[in-house]
Design a protein around this motif. Structure first.
Motif, PDB file in Angstrom:
ATOM      1  N   SER A 119      -5.992  -6.094   5.536  1.00 49.71           N
ATOM      2  CA  SER A 119      -5.662  -4.627   5.226  1.00 49.71           C
ATOM      3  C   SER A 119      -5.981  -4.145   3.748  1.00 49.71           C
ATOM      4  CB  SER A 119      -4.167  -4.217   5.318  1.00 49.71           C
ATOM      5  OG  SER A 119      -3.991  -2.840   4.818  1.00 49.71           O
ATOM      6  N   LEU A 139      -0.573  -1.643  -4.361  1.00 51.80           N
ATOM      7  CA  LEU A 139      -1.728  -1.355  -3.619  1.00 51.80           C
ATOM      8  C   LEU A 139      -2.668  -2.484  -3.455  1.00 51.80           C
ATOM      9  CD1 LEU A 139      -4.300   0.888  -5.839  1.00 51.80           C
ATOM     10  CD2 LEU A 139      -2.526  -0.811  -6.585  1.00 51.80           C
ATOM     11  N   CYS A 172       0.805  -1.156   0.176  1.00 55.96           N
ATOM     12  CA  CYS A 172       0.076  -0.035  -0.074  1.00 55.96           C
ATOM     13  C   CYS A 172       0.980   1.102  -0.061  1.00 55.96           C
ATOM     14  CB  CYS A 172      -0.890   0.120   1.002  1.00 55.96           C
ATOM     15  SG  CYS A 172      -2.302   1.107   1.136  1.00 55.96           S
ATOM     16  N   CYS A 205      -6.110  -0.917   0.678  1.00 59.30           N
ATOM     17  CA  CYS A 205      -5.487   0.139   0.484  1.00 59.30           C
ATOM     18  C   CYS A 205      -6.446   1.140  -0.195  1.00 59.30           C
ATOM     19  CB  CYS A 205      -4.565  -0.292  -0.710  1.00 59.30           C
ATOM     20  SG  CYS A 205      -3.134   0.958  -0.758  1.00 59.30           S
ATOM     21  N   ALA A 210      -1.329   6.285  -1.366  1.00 58.78           N
ATOM     22  CA  ALA A 210      -2.376   5.598  -0.624  1.00 58.78           C
ATOM     23  C   ALA A 210      -2.290   5.091   0.759  1.00 58.78           C
ATOM     24  CB  ALA A 210      -2.804   4.275  -1.258  1.00 58.78           C
ATOM     25  N   ASP A 211      -3.274   5.118   1.364  1.00 55.03           N
ATOM     26  CA  ASP A 211      -3.100   4.704   2.944  1.00 55.03           C
ATOM     27  C   ASP A 211      -3.830   3.429   3.186  1.00 55.03           C
ATOM     28  OD1 ASP A 211      -2.020   7.119   3.637  1.00 55.03           O
ATOM     29  OD2 ASP A 211      -3.947   8.194   3.623  1.00 55.03           O
ATOM     30  N   ALA A 212      -3.469   2.443   4.174  1.00 58.41           N
ATOM     31  CA  ALA A 212      -3.827   1.220   4.379  1.00 58.41           C
ATOM     32  C   ALA A 212      -5.081   1.363   5.661  1.00 58.41           C
ATOM     33  CB  ALA A 212      -2.718   0.300   5.013  1.00 58.41           C
ATOM     34  N   PRO A 272     -11.017  -1.544  -3.504  1.00 58.00           N
ATOM     35  CA  PRO A 272     -10.057  -2.302  -2.298  1.00 58.00           C
ATOM     36  C   PRO A 272     -11.006  -3.168  -1.711  1.00 58.00           C
ATOM     37  CG  PRO A 272     -10.809  -0.079  -1.655  1.00 58.00           C
ATOM     38  CD  PRO A 272     -10.974  -0.032  -3.135  1.00 58.00           C
TER      39      PRO A 272
END
Length: 638
Positions: A127, A71, A53, A129, A167-169, A102
């Motif tokens: 998780s 990602l 990610c 992303c 991007a953030d997880a 996602p």
């Protein structure tokens, strides 16, 4: 007061949703679109996606459009795609869009109007992303991407060589909870969902140990799935799977409402893929040609018999980029109108495909010829029979015949039905929809009128045999029941609208079609068919069969019935009068289906002809017997 209470309840539910844990909004999906300005040489697409990610980037030059990202949860793909294979040529700029979901670890790209699946649907375990944001700007160039948009919002109209996103997880469970909350809001504050529900999917794994004897697994319970327990999909993997695979771990993934699976039907009309899809895989192995089939039971909303359904699969190894549903390797078993079982010899994505176009008819040409010949002969026979009744009524000896008005009404209604059915094909081909607007209701009226007069015959014979010969209702009552009463349901259906029209019948195995004016195939017309035609026919056949037994018990011991020809002729006459042969419509199933279909078509299209022969023979037998003996009550009923 009730409206205010409902509004208060909606507001309370909205506050509960907002204040519930995990109410921070994250992006449930991401899409980026743009137009690729390229050179005149060959074009290719380069894609490299790996788990992690960090972000996603798009770059373009004179000949290459590149998509790179870290990602995904599980998807690991590295592809070089020559775009000329998809009919894309360098004369024009190429539009493209990228769709990332996602929750499903799903990555799809649309290039020049072609959908390419780069990461197949799955269920991330931990998780996800998401929340892609714009990164550092790339320099402008002659070749690159222009008219770029994110989530339908313009970024720039300038041509840039690259676009980058960070991007953030986050936890997939939180993202899934948010999807459910968004769906709940759409239900509470609108007339219905604002779009397709983002389903999180469900994943189940199983280890095949030594001595594996098969395994059953079901999708999570869901209201309205059509099964008693609420599980929409049930899977049984056979023991043969253990013998055919090197790995012992089997993964089952259940999806509902994923629009990606509909991509394979974009250019196909009258086909619909049901919402439930299941993916069955053995880790790191392609499984085909199983000696025992995998059994997949799909529970769904009721599907009418005239709509064909097929078990289909998308083999991602044969068609890795584009969704393509094929029936190869699967057998379909219809376990009722709301249950379909698939028997497949391989593992991949499975679903049920429904053909919204009516099922082609078996032996359409032969049945049409029989029906048209029968209707023509029956029309002439019924007209001759009406002349026969008119001449018979002039005889003084027949003035007291109480059965004659009912026989005349039945002959007249059958004449009208035969004539209209014979002409319906001509009317449909000549006048099309405009002519069928009046011809279809008239044909329906003729059918209901014929059924009504058969019902009059049933009541009339029963009254003569068991009640009172002199207490019969006057003839105008029969006329009201046989000719006036059928106007009511037809008039109501015409007022409702969208019931009658042009109907196209297709020959099985060919493209030959037959046009007629009749009821349409929409749900409204289908409901009208069940409540008018089938309900009335069921009552008529049941009542006629019961009265037929009563009549047989009443007169079986009479002297004239000891002659076999009189008994057979009399019973056949009652069957014709009562319309009992129309009950064959309920027996069109099983191994004798074709025989029943032809028998139904032959007996009922020639019903008017058989009635004429019946009455002429009875009249001849009566005049012959009157020379030496008095008439009997059995003959007086005709």
């Amino acid at each position: 007061m009730e409206v205010r209470l409902a509004d208060n309840l909606k507001t309370l539910l909205f506050l509960i949703v907002l204040l519930s844990p995990g109410s921070i909004e994250y992006d449930l999906f991401f899409n980026f679109c743009g137009t690729w300005r390229h050179g005149n040489g060959p074009l290719r697409l380069e894609v490299k996606l790996t788990p992690g990610c960090r972000g996603l980037s798009f770059a373009a030059n004179e000949s290459v459009l590149s998509v790179r990202g870290r990602l995904t949860a599980e998807c690991n793909t590295d592809k070089v795609i020559e775009l000329h294979e998809f009919g894309l040529h360098p004369e024009k700029d190429v539009g493209f869009c990228v769709y990332w979901e996602p929750l499903l670890d799903q990555f799809k790209m649309e290039v020049g109007g072609r959908n390419l699946t780069l990461c197949y649907p799955a269920v991330p375990l931990d998780s996800c992303c998401t929340d892609l944001t714009t990164g550092a700007n790339a320099p402008a160039g002659t070749f690159g991407i222009f008219n770029a948009t994110i989530m339908d919002d313009f970024i720039t109209t300038k041509t840039r060589t690259a676009f980058r996103f960070r991007a953030d997880a986050m936890g997939c469970k939180s993202l899934c909870d948010q999807a459910d909350q968004d769906y709940l809001r759409s239900l509470l504050f609108s007339s219905g969902p604002s779009g397709p529900r983002l389903s999180c999917g469900h994943r189940s794994t199983m280890e095949m140990e030594d001595g594996f004897g098969g395994y059953n697994v079901s999708s999570p319970a869901r209201p309205g799935s059509g099964s008693g327990s609420g599980s929409a999909v049930r899977v049984f993997v056979p023991p043969a799977l253990r013998r055919s695979s090197n790995s012992s771990r089997v993964v089952f993934t259940f999806f509902n409402g994923n629009p990606l699976f509909q991509d394979g039907l974009q250019n196909l009309q009258n086909l619909q893929l049901l919402q439930d899809v299941v993916d069955i895989t053995v880790e790191n192995q392609v499984v085909t040609n199983l000696s025992e089939p995998v059994k997949i039971g799909f529970h769904h909303n009721a599907i009418p018999d005239q709509n064909r359904r097929s078990c289909v699969s998308w083999d991602v190894h044969r068609d890795p980029l584009q969704v393509r549903w094929l029936a190869d390797g699967c057998a379909t078993l219809a376990r009722g109108d709301a249950h379909t079982e698939c028997l497949c010899d391989h593992l991949t994505y499975f679903a049920v495909l429904v053909d919204l176009k009516p099922r082609p008819l078996r032996h359409l040409l032969a049945l049409t010829c029989i029906s048209l010949a029968g209707c023509a002969v029956s029309f002439v026979s019924c007209v001759a029979l009406l002349v026969f009744f008119a001449r018979k009524r002039r005889r003084p000896a027949n003035n007291s015949n109480k059965s004659l008005p009912a026989h005349v009404g039945l002959a007249a209604s059958l004449a009208l039905l035969s004539l209209l059915f014979f002409l319906t094909g001509v009317i449909a081909n000549a006048g099309r929809e405009a002519a069928c607007a009046w011809a279809a209701p008239l044909l329906h009226y003729a059918l209901l009128s014929a059924f009504a007069w058969m019902g009059v015959e049933v009541f009339h014979i029963f009254w003569l045999m068991y009640v009172d010969t002199f207490g019969l209702p006057p003839p105008y009552v029969w006329i009201l029941a046989g000719f006036v009463l059928p106007v009511l349901p037809v008039g109501v259906l015409v007022a409702v609208g969208d019931v009658y029209g042009l109907r196209e019948l297709e020959q099985e195995g060919t493209r030959d079609t037959y046009l007629m004016c009749w009821m349409k195939l929409n749900p409204k017309a289908r409901l009208a068919h069940y409540f008018t035609n089938l309900t009335l026919l069921a009552v008529l056949v049941l009542a006629g069969s019961v009265v037929l037994v009563f009549v047989y018990l009443k007169i079986r011991n009479r002297a004239e019935w000891r002659q076999n020809r009189v008994m057979v002729l009399s019973m056949w006459g009652f069957i014709l009068l009562f319309g009992t042969s129309w009950g064959l419509a309920f027996l069109d199933f099983g191994p004798l289906s074709d025989f029943v279909l032809f028998l139904f078509c032959f007996l009922n299209s020639f019903q008017g002809f058989f009635l004429m022969i019946q009455f002429c023979l009875l009249d001849w037998m009566k005049r012959r017997s009157d020379r030496g003996s008095s008439s009997t009550s059995t003959r007086n009923t005709y």
